[in-house]
Design an enzyme around this catalytic site. Sequence first.
Site, PDB file in Angstrom:
ATOM      1  N   ARG A 156       0.825  -1.206   0.000  1.00  0.00           N
ATOM      2  CA  ARG A 156       0.000   0.000   0.000  1.00  0.00           C
ATOM      3  C   ARG A 156       0.866   1.267   0.000  1.00  0.00           C
ATOM      4  O   ARG A 156       1.942   1.302   0.582  1.00  0.00           O
ATOM      5  CB  ARG A 156      -0.908   0.024   1.232  1.00  0.00           C
ATOM      6  CG  ARG A 156      -1.997  -1.023   1.247  1.00  0.00           C
ATOM      7  CD  ARG A 156      -2.880  -0.855   2.471  1.00  0.00           C
ATOM      8  NE  ARG A 156      -2.109  -0.887   3.706  1.00  0.00           N
ATOM      9  CZ  ARG A 156      -1.769   0.187   4.407  1.00  0.00           C
ATOM     10  NH1 ARG A 156      -2.117   1.390   4.007  1.00  0.00           N
ATOM     11  NH2 ARG A 156      -1.070   0.066   5.520  1.00  0.00           N
ATOM     12  N   LYS A 177      -8.773  -2.629   0.488  1.00  0.00           N
ATOM     13  CA  LYS A 177      -8.653  -1.769   1.662  1.00  0.00           C
ATOM     14  C   LYS A 177      -9.506  -0.505   1.515  1.00  0.00           C
ATOM     15  O   LYS A 177      -9.919   0.086   2.517  1.00  0.00           O
ATOM     16  CB  LYS A 177      -7.191  -1.398   1.903  1.00  0.00           C
ATOM     17  CG  LYS A 177      -6.347  -2.562   2.417  1.00  0.00           C
ATOM     18  CD  LYS A 177      -6.928  -3.185   3.679  1.00  0.00           C
ATOM     19  CE  LYS A 177      -6.016  -4.282   4.242  1.00  0.00           C
ATOM     20  NZ  LYS A 177      -6.654  -5.003   5.375  1.00  0.00           N
ATOM     21  N   HIS A 215     -10.414  -5.088  11.896  1.00  0.00           N
ATOM     22  CA  HIS A 215      -9.305  -5.622  11.109  1.00  0.00           C
ATOM     23  C   HIS A 215      -8.902  -6.930  11.791  1.00  0.00           C
ATOM     24  O   HIS A 215      -8.016  -6.955  12.638  1.00  0.00           O
ATOM     25  CB  HIS A 215      -8.147  -4.626  11.086  1.00  0.00           C
ATOM     26  CG  HIS A 215      -7.035  -5.036  10.167  1.00  0.00           C
ATOM     27  ND1 HIS A 215      -5.719  -4.727  10.405  1.00  0.00           N
ATOM     28  CD2 HIS A 215      -7.050  -5.719   8.985  1.00  0.00           C
ATOM     29  CE1 HIS A 215      -4.970  -5.201   9.433  1.00  0.00           C
ATOM     30  NE2 HIS A 215      -5.751  -5.804   8.562  1.00  0.00           N
ATOM     31  N   SER A 220      -0.415  -6.702   9.928  1.00  0.00           N
ATOM     32  CA  SER A 220       0.197  -7.575   8.931  1.00  0.00           C
ATOM     33  C   SER A 220       1.427  -8.270   9.515  1.00  0.00           C
ATOM     34  O   SER A 220       2.270  -7.642  10.149  1.00  0.00           O
ATOM     35  CB  SER A 220       0.600  -6.742   7.703  1.00  0.00           C
ATOM     36  OG  SER A 220       1.221  -7.556   6.740  1.00  0.00           O
ATOM     37  N   LYS A 271      -2.712 -13.411  11.556  1.00  0.00           N
ATOM     38  CA  LYS A 271      -4.167 -13.471  11.429  1.00  0.00           C
ATOM     39  C   LYS A 271      -4.611 -14.580  10.477  1.00  0.00           C
ATOM     40  O   LYS A 271      -5.478 -15.384  10.801  1.00  0.00           O
ATOM     41  CB  LYS A 271      -4.727 -12.139  10.902  1.00  0.00           C
ATOM     42  CG  LYS A 271      -4.780 -11.009  11.871  1.00  0.00           C
ATOM     43  CD  LYS A 271      -5.730  -9.914  11.427  1.00  0.00           C
ATOM     44  CE  LYS A 271      -5.654  -9.520   9.977  1.00  0.00           C
ATOM     45  NZ  LYS A 271      -4.339  -9.020   9.565  1.00  0.00           N
ATOM     46  N   THR A 272      -4.031 -14.582   9.285  1.00  0.00           N
ATOM     47  CA  THR A 272      -4.437 -15.558   8.274  1.00  0.00           C
ATOM     48  C   THR A 272      -4.002 -16.965   8.656  1.00  0.00           C
ATOM     49  O   THR A 272      -4.776 -17.925   8.571  1.00  0.00           O
ATOM     50  CB  THR A 272      -3.854 -15.175   6.899  1.00  0.00           C
ATOM     51  OG1 THR A 272      -4.345 -13.885   6.524  1.00  0.00           O
ATOM     52  CG2 THR A 272      -4.241 -16.182   5.836  1.00  0.00           C
ATOM     53  N   ASP A 302      -9.487 -11.407   7.315  1.00  0.00           N
ATOM     54  CA  ASP A 302      -8.941 -10.045   7.411  1.00  0.00           C
ATOM     55  C   ASP A 302      -9.919  -8.969   7.874  1.00  0.00           C
ATOM     56  O   ASP A 302      -9.528  -8.084   8.618  1.00  0.00           O
ATOM     57  CB  ASP A 302      -8.360  -9.637   6.056  1.00  0.00           C
ATOM     58  CG  ASP A 302      -7.433  -8.443   6.150  1.00  0.00           C
ATOM     59  OD1 ASP A 302      -6.682  -8.338   7.138  1.00  0.00           O
ATOM     60  OD2 ASP A 302      -7.455  -7.602   5.241  1.00  0.00           O
ATOM     61  N   ARG A 333       1.963 -12.031  -2.148  1.00  0.00           N
ATOM     62  CA  ARG A 333       0.590 -12.280  -1.728  1.00  0.00           C
ATOM     63  C   ARG A 333      -0.106 -13.311  -2.607  1.00  0.00           C
ATOM     64  O   ARG A 333       0.258 -13.498  -3.772  1.00  0.00           O
ATOM     65  CB  ARG A 333      -0.220 -10.977  -1.802  1.00  0.00           C
ATOM     66  CG  ARG A 333       0.205  -9.917  -0.813  1.00  0.00           C
ATOM     67  CD  ARG A 333      -0.420 -10.118   0.539  1.00  0.00           C
ATOM     68  NE  ARG A 333      -0.026  -9.111   1.509  1.00  0.00           N
ATOM     69  CZ  ARG A 333      -0.608  -8.940   2.683  1.00  0.00           C
ATOM     70  NH1 ARG A 333      -1.627  -9.714   3.025  1.00  0.00           N
ATOM     71  NH2 ARG A 333      -0.198  -8.016   3.518  1.00  0.00           N
TER      72      ARG A 333
END
Length: 533
Positions: free
Chosen positions: A60, A201, A220, A238, A242-243, A257, A323
Site C-alpha cells: 500500500r 482496503k 481488522h 500484517s 491473522k491468516t 482479514d 501475496r
Amino acid sequence: MRKGKYGGSRHGLEIHQLSPKDSQWNLGRSQLVEQAVCRQEGRLSAHGALVVETGRHTGRSANDKFTVKNAASESTVDWGKVNIPMTQQAFDRLHADFLDHLNAKKLYVQDLWGGADDEYRLPVRVVTETAWHSLFARTMLIVPQQDEYADFLPDYTILHSPSFKADVARHETRSETVVAVDLQKKLVLIGGTAYAGEIKKSVFSILNFLLPEQGVMPMHSSANIGEDGKVAIFFGLSGTGKTTLSADPARQLIGDDEHGWSDNGVFNFEGGCYAKMIRLSQEAEPEIFATTRKFGTIIENVVMDDDKRTLDFDDNSLAENTRGAYPVDFIPNHCEANRGGAPSTIIMLTADAFGILPPIARLTPDQAMYHFLSGYTAKVAGTEIGVKEPQATFSACFGAPFMPRHPSVYGDLLRQRIAKGGVSCWLVNTGWTGGVYGVGERMPIKVTRALLNAALDGSLDKVDMRKDKHFGFMVPVHVPGVPDEILDPRSTWSDGADYDEKAAQLVHLFTENFQQFEGHVDKDVLGAAPKSA
C-alpha cells in the site's frame, strides 16, 4: 458495448460519466483469467494459478492516500497523518482527468457486495482497466446472486487505473500515485499503482466509516468457528498471524482479514482471502499452500521458473510482501454462511520483536481496550530501509490506516460488545522469545497453536496464573504440552537484567504512545496501562 455472462445492471457506466468504447461486465473467473493471460497481464503456473507482478508498488502507498474534506467528512474524520485531507477542487480535477483517461480504455466492471450480512452489506462497483484486477475484486468481495444483477445500484464506486499518473501540482498529490476518497460523492479513485490490495482496503475503509453510525463494530481481524459453534476473532497487524492462525483444520474459517460485529453476530466483509506467501511451506501452512495450486488463485510478486512454471516462495527478489488472493471456499473447512454468532473469544496478536511479552496472557476488559487502542507490534531489521534493530509500531485498533474515525469510536464499540457478551480476551505474542530479534528465536508455531487451542476450549481457565510485573495481565504458569520456561519470557533470556532493561524500555514506549488517548478513555482504562517495575 457491454459484454459479459450476466450482462450488467440497468444502471450502466453513464451514471459515472464514463463512455468507453468497450466495457465487459461481471465476467466470471475463467473468462477473466483467460483475458488476463491473452492480454499478457499475467502467466499461469504449473498448477493453474494466475501469476502477476505489480511493478514498483508491492504494498500500500499509505502516504498517497487522501480523503476529501467536505460536509460529509469535516467533523467525522480523524484528520492527521493517517487521514490526509484533499480539497474538493483538487479531487474534482483529478476525477475529470480520470474520466478522460479511462474513457480511452477497455474497462472491466464488477458489481459486488461488501459484507455478508444482508442488513449491512454495501453495494460496490469496481471499474478497472485490467482483467486481473477485476478478478481480484471479484475474488475478494462477495459476488451477487444472478438475479441481483438486474437492479444492482452501487452505493460506492471505485475507479481503478494503474496506468494513470497524477499531476502533483494540478491534483495536489504527493506523487504520481494517488488513492483519493470522496465520502460525499461516494467515489474512490486509485491511480498509479498496480498493488491490488488498495482495492480491498478502500472498501474496508468505507465500511469502517459507515458502520459505527449503525452500531456495528468494524474489525481488522480474522474469524473462525469451533465445533461447539463458538466464534473467535483474531485482531492483528500484517505479519502477526491473522491468516495463518485462523486457518485451523479443527475450526471453520469465516474470513481472514475484515469483519463486522453487529447484534446479529460476526460477518465477513469479504468473499476471499489475501495471504502472505513469503516463505510459505506445505508443512507449516498446508491449507494456504494448497490454494496456490488451484485455478483462480492470484499470486502476486512470487518468482516463477520460466520453464517449469514452479513457484519459489522463499525468493523475495520481487517483494517481501508477496501475496496470494483466493476465494474463501478454497479453504476446505470454510464457513459457507460467511458469518457466525457473537464471539466468545477475542485474540489480540502481536509480533513482539523485543522478546518481552509472554506467548499468551489473559486481559481484563479494560486491558483489552488499552491494548486494542495501542495496537502494538514491532518491525524487524530488513523489513524496511533503515530498520537495523527492532522498532515498536503502534497502530490503533490494529488497523489505523483504514480507520477514518477517531480510534476511541472503535474502542468504545469494542468495550460495549465485550460487556454485552462476557467475552474472554487474550494477548498472544507470535514474535520472539529468548531475546530480541537477532538474538532470540521466533515463537514456535506449535506452541502458539497449543496455547490458542487451550484458550478456545476453556483449558486456560483452569490453570494457575501469575501477574506480570510490567504489564499487569495474567500469564499461565503451566500448560500441558507447552514448556514451562517459554511461558516466562525472562527465564528464556541469558541475562535477566537485560530482559528487565528492555522491558522497561517497552513499557515506556507503550506509555508514551497512549498519551494521545488520555482524554478519550476513563480512569479504569488508564489504570490498565503497563507500569515500570
